[in-house]
Design a protein around this motif. Structure first.
Motif, PDB file in Angstrom:
ATOM      1  N   ASP A   1       0.848  -1.202   0.000  1.00 16.12           N
ATOM      2  CA  ASP A   1       0.000   0.000   0.000  1.00 16.12           C
ATOM      3  C   ASP A   1       0.885   1.255   0.000  1.00 16.12           C
TER       4      ASP A   1
ATOM      5  N   HIS B   1       1.131   4.175  -2.801  1.00 11.30           N
ATOM      6  CA  HIS B   1       1.014   5.617  -2.520  1.00 11.30           C
ATOM      7  C   HIS B   1       2.127   6.377  -3.236  1.00 11.30           C
TER       8      HIS B   1
ATOM      9  N   HIS C   1      -6.158   3.312  -6.286  1.00 14.77           N
ATOM     10  CA  HIS C   1      -6.962   3.697  -5.120  1.00 14.77           C
ATOM     11  C   HIS C   1      -8.420   3.973  -5.480  1.00 14.77           C
TER      12      HIS C   1
ATOM     13  N   HIS D   1      -7.474  -3.084   2.646  1.00 15.16           N
ATOM     14  CA  HIS D   1      -7.121  -2.006   1.711  1.00 15.16           C
ATOM     15  C   HIS D   1      -5.768  -2.248   1.023  1.00 15.16           C
TER      16      HIS D   1
ATOM     17  N   ASN E   1      -5.057  -3.077  -3.039  1.00 11.62           N
ATOM     18  CA  ASN E   1      -4.142  -2.281  -3.871  1.00 11.62           C
ATOM     19  C   ASN E   1      -3.048  -3.153  -4.479  1.00 11.62           C
TER      20      ASN E   1
HETATM   21 FE   LIG Z   1      -3.723   3.352   0.364  1.00 14.23          FE
END
Ligand SMILES: [Fe+2]
Length: 389
Positions: free
Chosen positions: A202, A206, A270, A284, A288
């Motif tokens: 994740d 990002h 996202h 989450h 991703n």
């Molecule tokens: Fe995230």
């Protein structure tokens, strides 16, 4: 020589970084003026020694500290309401946001709502809606991350699921940025390997999505690139040996860097992961991690040059899209991530609903090319069945 992994940073907020620094929690409470804080954390953490020890240390320093541990993964509006009720009933004067992304996000939302009269959904991250909030009604926040992924400890927003519409809403206010962050990598050593992998990817997403987002922001791009370099090097080590404190430190720093960088924007990964998480209650980071290569393929024509730069940074031969794509696939499988959304219980039949919500998600605006609802439908379908062309 062993690398020194202790530091005090003031970017993007005050960060006390290093092993053992959770011992500074009472001092951080004093520095922010909290006399009776409420510690808010994830359901799964409430009986762990690190939570009990943190509260005990505060009590010993004359700072009575309440506990609310009713935050579920993919926190809901009700979780925030429940926390808010405890906050108000206990006459607290600050929030210690302690945990993974869910705990941190719910806690920050409670702090925002402490002294508001309007409903939380009025503060969704749309235009200048944040100006509707009474800034004096926002409680001070100390953040203590226990995973290395979300980076919420250095962010000004929370992602909260609205139950009636199954949508993840971004709740935003500049004062939701924690006043002090205690980043203690020792708090992350107990994370199971699969959670280390999912949260770590994740953080990588990002950085990658922020780097590829359109717009002029060299500062965010620099942070994103170094974040990716750290993750590529440290995540496999933290995955293999959870007690590797240097790797844990690099991952914790990289997670904060990802969230610092994504003020430039996120993207299609996202935009899809939010509705998938809201509808199917999937993790989450894992969502991703599965989606990343499928969205990379869809974005290919817009990210060739960026992929070249990332390849050079990671010291990969033959820099280019194909090389980075192959590296992502290998990195993912090295970390035990499955290849399809179907394997984590996502149902392809809801493709149209997911795609419409992805198109309406705020992260959609950061994608390097315009993706239509039909594009999102196609990406989602491929990710469900594992069609990588
Ligand atoms: Fe995230």
């Amino acid at each position: 020589m062993t690398k020194k992994i202790v530091g005090n940073w003031s970017f993007p907020t005050s960060v006390r970084f290093g092993p053992g620094r959770i011992s500074e929690l009472p001092d951080a409470c004093k520095a922010t003026g909290m006399k009776k804080p409420l510690l808010i954390t994830d359901e799964g953490l409430k009986d762990l020694p690190m939570v009990r020890d943190a509260i005990a240390a505060n009590e010993a320093a004359g700072i009575p500290t309440g506990l609310f541990a009713g935050v579920k993964g993919n926190p809901t509006g009700k979780n925030v309401d429940d926390g808010l009720a405890v906050y108000r009933a206990g006459d607290h004067d600050g929030v210690i946001a302690f945990g993974g992304g869910s705990g941190l996000d719910a806690a920050k939302a409670v702090a925002l709502m402490a002294g508001q009269t309007r409903p939380m959904w009025d503060f969704e991250d749309i235009g200048d809606w944040w100006t509707r909030a009474d800034p004096d009604g926002i409680a001070p926040i100390i953040a203590v991350p226990t995973t290395s992924g979300t980076g919420s400890e250095v962010g000004r927003a929370s992602v909260i699921t609205k139950e009636d519409t199954h949508e993840k809403k971004i709740i935003f206010h500049p004062k939701m940025l924690p006043a002090i962050v205690i980043s203690d990598p020792e708090l992350t050593v107990g994370l199971p390997a699969h959670v280390t992998a999912a949260t770590g990817i994740d953080a990588f997403v990002h950085c990658f999505e922020a780097y590829c987002a359109p717009g002029y922001h060299p500062m965010a791009e620099g942070v994103a690139l170094e974040g990716m370099r750290l993750i590529a090097e440290a995540l496999p080590r933290a995955y293999d040996n959870g007690s590797d404190i240097e790797a844990r430190a690099d991952m914790l720093a990289a997670a904060s860097m990802g969230a610092t960088a994504f003020q430039k924007g996120l993207g299609g990964v996202h935009a899809l992961a939010h509705p998938v998480g809201a509808i199917f209650d999937t993790h989450h980071g894992l969502t991703n991690a599965i989606l990343l290569p499928y969205v990379m393929q869809a974005n290919r024509r817009a990210i060739e040059e960026k992929c070249e730069v990332v390849c050079r940074l990671l010291d990969l031969a033959s820099p280019g899209f194909d090389t980075l794509f192959e590296w992502v696939m290998a990195f993912r499988s090295r970390l035990g991530v499955v290849n399809t959304l179907a394997e984590i219980g996502v149902d392809v039949d809801r493709a149209d609903e997911v795609a419409v919500k992805a198109k309406g998600d705020p992260s959609d605006g950061g994608n390097p090319i315009e993706l239509s609802v039909a594009d999102y439908t196609a990406i989602f379908r491929r990710a469900c069945v594992g069609d990588l062309g």
